[in-house]
Design a protein around this motif. Sequence first.
Motif, PDB file in Angstrom:
ATOM      1  N   GLU A 167       9.811  10.894 -10.453  1.00  0.00           N
ATOM      2  CA  GLU A 167       9.303   9.719 -10.893  1.00  0.00           C
ATOM      3  C   GLU A 167       8.013   9.126 -10.412  1.00  0.00           C
ATOM      4  O   GLU A 167       7.453   8.002 -10.364  1.00  0.00           O
ATOM      5  N   ALA A 168       7.103  10.542 -10.001  1.00  0.00           N
ATOM      6  CA  ALA A 168       5.873  10.096  -9.163  1.00  0.00           C
ATOM      7  C   ALA A 168       5.389  11.211 -10.083  1.00  0.00           C
ATOM      8  O   ALA A 168       5.684  12.268  -8.725  1.00  0.00           O
TER       9      ALA A 168
ATOM     10  N   ARG B 168       7.354   9.552  -0.762  1.00  0.00           N
ATOM     11  CA  ARG B 168       6.241   8.013  -0.778  1.00  0.00           C
ATOM     12  C   ARG B 168       6.485   7.498   0.307  1.00  0.00           C
ATOM     13  O   ARG B 168       7.867   7.306   0.486  1.00  0.00           O
ATOM     14  N   VAL B 169       5.846   6.305   1.046  1.00  0.00           N
ATOM     15  CA  VAL B 169       5.981   5.100   1.913  1.00  0.00           C
ATOM     16  C   VAL B 169       5.493   4.564   0.855  1.00  0.00           C
ATOM     17  O   VAL B 169       3.994   4.435   0.724  1.00  0.00           O
ATOM     18  N   ARG B 170       6.238   3.381   1.614  1.00  0.00           N
ATOM     19  CA  ARG B 170       5.737   2.117   1.208  1.00  0.00           C
ATOM     20  C   ARG B 170       4.948   1.327   2.449  1.00  0.00           C
ATOM     21  O   ARG B 170       6.344   0.696   3.589  1.00  0.00           O
TER      22      ARG B 170
ATOM     23  N   ARG C 206       7.822   2.250   5.351  1.00  0.00           N
ATOM     24  CA  ARG C 206       9.345   2.820   5.363  1.00  0.00           C
ATOM     25  C   ARG C 206       9.326   3.945   4.652  1.00  0.00           C
ATOM     26  O   ARG C 206       8.518   3.318   3.174  1.00  0.00           O
ATOM     27  N   PRO C 207      10.309   4.960   4.176  1.00  0.00           N
ATOM     28  CA  PRO C 207       9.871   6.240   2.997  1.00  0.00           C
ATOM     29  C   PRO C 207      11.018   5.194   1.745  1.00  0.00           C
ATOM     30  O   PRO C 207      12.091   4.577   2.295  1.00  0.00           O
TER      31      PRO C 207
ATOM     32  N   VAL D 241       0.960  -1.159  -0.269  1.00  0.00           N
ATOM     33  CA  VAL D 241      -0.041  -0.144  -0.082  1.00  0.00           C
ATOM     34  C   VAL D 241       0.848   1.308   0.174  1.00  0.00           C
ATOM     35  O   VAL D 241       1.515   1.465   0.923  1.00  0.00           O
ATOM     36  N   TRP D 242       0.185   2.470  -1.224  1.00  0.00           N
ATOM     37  CA  TRP D 242       1.481   3.265  -1.116  1.00  0.00           C
ATOM     38  C   TRP D 242       0.936   4.372  -0.552  1.00  0.00           C
ATOM     39  O   TRP D 242      -0.706   4.981  -0.815  1.00  0.00           O
ATOM     40  N   LEU D 243       1.684   5.615  -0.089  1.00  0.00           N
ATOM     41  CA  LEU D 243       1.527   6.755   0.760  1.00  0.00           C
ATOM     42  C   LEU D 243       1.230   7.497   0.162  1.00  0.00           C
ATOM     43  O   LEU D 243       3.212   7.006  -0.082  1.00  0.00           O
TER      44      LEU D 243
END
Length: 280
Positions: A249-250, A163-165, A157-158, A107-109
């Motif tokens: 990249e995002a 982004r945080v995964r 983790r960042p 889940v990406w935040l």
Amino acid sequence: MSGGVQTGYVPQTGPGAPAPTRRPWLIVATVAWALLLALLVWISVRDDPPTVREQRTIAEAGPVVDRAAGELVAAGGTALLELTPARVERGCRVTPFAAGAVLTRHVWLAAAGGGERDLLEGVADRLPADWRAGVRMTTDGLRLRADAGEFVTVTGRPVGDGRVRLTVDTGCRPVGAGYTPAPAAAGPEAGVLADALRALDRPDDPAPEVVTAPCPGGGVARTVRAAVGLDPGALAPLAADGPILDGPEAYAYRAGSVTVLADTTADDPHLAATTPCPHP
């Protein structure tokens, strides 16, 4: 008195000899004890919960992983970027003689302005209490760790670019019948993704993949994603309120309640549109 050596007693043999004493009760007791042990083992296998990870298969752990992903989505709130497809990686060893596999979900935040620690701590606070979630600085950097039960772990983790995964991981275990994602149909996020594909001049791309997670309060969170090479700059006109993420990249923005992410990483370029868990 004779000087000869007196021989010892030799047991009587032959037809007139007494039969050796038999102990049938000992045989009966041994058989009964063996049957009792077998019964106790069978009851334990049937009724007792697993005591080690190797006693549960990927098939049995799949629903636990899916529910954990839903908890992470709910805990992430408005920071949610996307759900990525579950991955089953084979090749690990459960024992020296048995192969296994690892099931993971991500889940990406989005963490705005260097707020990765605040984001991770907020997620940890909103996870179920029995997960014992916590955030601390390790030698590898900032980490969230939690226990989702049934030997399923959660880490966070960042990863850069704001982004945080968050990762749900079964560890190596027998495959069993394997992992089968829950059947899913796209919702309103499909229309938002179609708008983004048109902006990228890719309206005829194949049907997108749908990824879901069950929300703890009911309903589902959904991501629809299309594997495309893209130029995030073409999406800027769709970001009416500006981007929520704009990195090398995002690129991400919101269209109502749907979050659109353009990921240009070399190993997995894709466009995703995600609907979070419904409000209680």
